[in-house]
Write a protein that holds these residues in place. Structure first.
Motif, PDB file in Angstrom:
ATOM      1  N   SER A   1     -12.851  -3.740  -1.505  1.00  0.00           N
ATOM      2  CA  SER A   1     -12.206  -2.629  -0.820  1.00  0.00           C
ATOM      3  C   SER A   1     -12.173  -1.445  -1.759  1.00  0.00           C
ATOM      4  CB  SER A   1     -10.792  -3.000  -0.357  1.00  0.00           C
ATOM      5  OG  SER A   1      -9.915  -3.131  -1.464  1.00  0.00           O
TER       6      SER A   1
ATOM      7  N   PRO B   1     -13.844  -1.915   3.834  1.00  0.00           N
ATOM      8  CA  PRO B   1     -12.579  -1.247   4.138  1.00  0.00           C
ATOM      9  C   PRO B   1     -12.227  -0.246   3.057  1.00  0.00           C
ATOM     10  CG  PRO B   1     -12.185  -3.490   3.365  1.00  0.00           C
ATOM     11  CD  PRO B   1     -13.665  -3.355   3.541  1.00  0.00           C
TER      12      PRO B   1
ATOM     13  N   LEU C   1      -9.514   3.268   1.928  1.00  0.00           N
ATOM     14  CA  LEU C   1      -8.325   4.096   2.134  1.00  0.00           C
ATOM     15  C   LEU C   1      -8.514   5.396   1.358  1.00  0.00           C
ATOM     16  CD1 LEU C   1      -5.349   4.521   3.056  1.00  0.00           C
ATOM     17  CD2 LEU C   1      -4.661   3.389   0.912  1.00  0.00           C
TER      18      LEU C   1
ATOM     19  N   THR D   1      -9.504   4.829   6.249  1.00  0.00           N
ATOM     20  CA  THR D   1      -8.263   5.296   6.854  1.00  0.00           C
ATOM     21  C   THR D   1      -7.709   6.409   5.972  1.00  0.00           C
ATOM     22  OG1 THR D   1      -7.772   3.114   7.771  1.00  0.00           O
ATOM     23  CG2 THR D   1      -5.925   4.643   7.523  1.00  0.00           C
TER      24      THR D   1
ATOM     25  N   GLN E   1      -4.561   8.802   4.709  1.00  0.00           N
ATOM     26  CA  GLN E   1      -3.109   8.892   4.645  1.00  0.00           C
ATOM     27  C   GLN E   1      -2.719  10.041   3.729  1.00  0.00           C
ATOM     28  OE1 GLN E   1      -0.923   5.274   3.976  1.00  0.00           O
ATOM     29  NE2 GLN E   1       0.978   6.361   3.535  1.00  0.00           N
TER      30      GLN E   1
ATOM     31  N   ARG F   1       0.509  -1.621   1.775  1.00  0.00           N
ATOM     32  CA  ARG F   1       0.190  -1.760   3.206  1.00  0.00           C
ATOM     33  C   ARG F   1      -1.307  -1.924   3.423  1.00  0.00           C
ATOM     34  NH1 ARG F   1       4.269   2.276   3.565  1.00  0.00           N
ATOM     35  NH2 ARG F   1       2.653   3.908   3.596  1.00  0.00           N
ATOM     36  N   PHE F   2      -2.098  -1.197   2.653  1.00  0.00           N
ATOM     37  CA  PHE F   2      -3.550  -1.307   2.798  1.00  0.00           C
ATOM     38  C   PHE F   2      -4.027  -2.707   2.413  1.00  0.00           C
ATOM     39  CE2 PHE F   2      -7.744  -0.839   0.652  1.00  0.00           C
ATOM     40  CZ  PHE F   2      -8.508  -0.579   1.774  1.00  0.00           C
TER      41      PHE F   2
ATOM     42  N   ALA G   1      -2.338  -5.438   2.395  1.00  0.00           N
ATOM     43  CA  ALA G   1      -1.824  -6.411   3.359  1.00  0.00           C
ATOM     44  C   ALA G   1      -2.653  -6.415   4.644  1.00  0.00           C
ATOM     45  CB  ALA G   1      -0.361  -6.102   3.679  1.00  0.00           C
ATOM     46  N   SER G   2      -3.309  -5.304   4.922  1.00  0.00           N
ATOM     47  CA  SER G   2      -4.104  -5.209   6.165  1.00  0.00           C
ATOM     48  C   SER G   2      -5.478  -5.821   6.020  1.00  0.00           C
ATOM     49  CB  SER G   2      -4.242  -3.732   6.569  1.00  0.00           C
ATOM     50  OG  SER G   2      -5.124  -3.030   5.682  1.00  0.00           O
ATOM     51  N   LEU G   3      -5.902  -6.132   4.801  1.00  0.00           N
ATOM     52  CA  LEU G   3      -7.256  -6.636   4.594  1.00  0.00           C
ATOM     53  C   LEU G   3      -7.384  -8.068   5.089  1.00  0.00           C
ATOM     54  CD1 LEU G   3      -7.954  -5.218   1.012  1.00  0.00           C
ATOM     55  CD2 LEU G   3      -8.599  -4.239   3.225  1.00  0.00           C
TER      56      LEU G   3
END
Length: 261
Positions: free
Chosen positions: A109, A203, A205, A231, A233, A256-257, A259-261
């Motif tokens: 990521s 993925p 961010l 994404t 932010q 949060r990022f 945790a979303s993976l």
């Protein structure tokens, strides 16, 4: 080139969590990340890298992003790290993008902090002038060094940030540990777009400071072309050094990022 790294080591031999690799920005170093590293190392291995001509890493001509990404890859190979999450701020964000394009299978990521994958036309003339003034003035105290920098740089926070690169030599004179000549010679490559071709498919961010001019809505197409899964932010109340200005919000965004993976 093998680079100096702050490596927290493996937390648990049975833990399958990937290491987090952190890349600093221009005139920064791995030392600037010690505070968030204390949080991250509780649950995962963290490797913060001093890029070439920065921190405790070697000095060498050339500041192209392909060169810096190769340095990072070689250093991680020496640590036997084959897959990792990658975070880069500012110049380090462009290095991270380049490495992710070169080795998408290794970068699980990608987090890019307050930089877009574009060429910038801004300059750091006043910062180079301040650093040259310190080099010429050979100060013996940090107060003297700050006064010399103040001739070119008005903002005290910027001078304090630059001063993290000052070290005392055997004669007691404060010297820059960065490769100032190499950075100045390679500055055109630093403000250029990242190297590499194609898009990083994993993925991603993109974090930007709400008060920073570095990442604008006009950059959305450029970001989408390089990081199509990114994404966005915005951290309100943060400028370019968003991880230092809004540390809790920065850490929460990354949590949060992940945790979303």
């Amino acid at each position: 080139m093998q680079l100096h790294c702050i490596d927290t080591g493996v937390v648990d031999a049975d833990d399958a969590t990937r290491p987090l690799v952190v890349l600093h920005g221009l005139f920064g170093s791995a030392d600037n990340w010690r505070s968030p590293i204390k949080q991250w190392q509780q649950t995962r291995r963290v490797v913060a890298v001093d890029l070439r001509n920065h921190g405790r890493s070697p000095h060498a001509p050339g500041m192209r992003y392909a060169q810096m990404a190769d340095d990072v890859a070689e250093s991680l190979d020496a640590l036997e790290i084959t897959q990792f999450d990658l975070l880069g701020h500012s110049m380090g964000g462009k290095v991270a993008i380049t490495l992710a394009r070169q080795q998408p299978q290794a970068v699980a990521s990608l987090i890019v902090a307050d930089i877009a994958p574009v060429a910038y036309d801004h300059g750091h003339d006043e910062i180079f002038a301040a650093m040259r003034r310190v080099a010429e003035g050979e100060p013996e105290s940090r107060r003297e060094a700050d006064a010399l920098m103040a001739e070119s740089v008005e903002v005290a926070a910027t001078r304090q940030f630059l001063a993290t690169n000052l070290v005392r030599d055997d004669a007691g004179i404060l010297r820059w540990r960065v490769g100032l000549d190499e950075i100045a010679d390679g500055y055109a490559d630093i403000i250029a777009a990242p190297d590499g071709e194609g898009a990083y498919p994993g993925p991603a961010l993109l974090l930007r400071g709400g008060d920073s001019p570095y990442v604008r809505d006009a950059h959305r197409d450029a970001v989408a072309a390089v990081m199509p899964e990114a994404t966005w932010q915005t951290l309100e109340g943060a400028g370019h050094w968003l991880h230092a200005e809004q540390p809790e919000a920065f850490l929460q965004a990354l949590s949060r990022f992940f945790a979303s993976l």
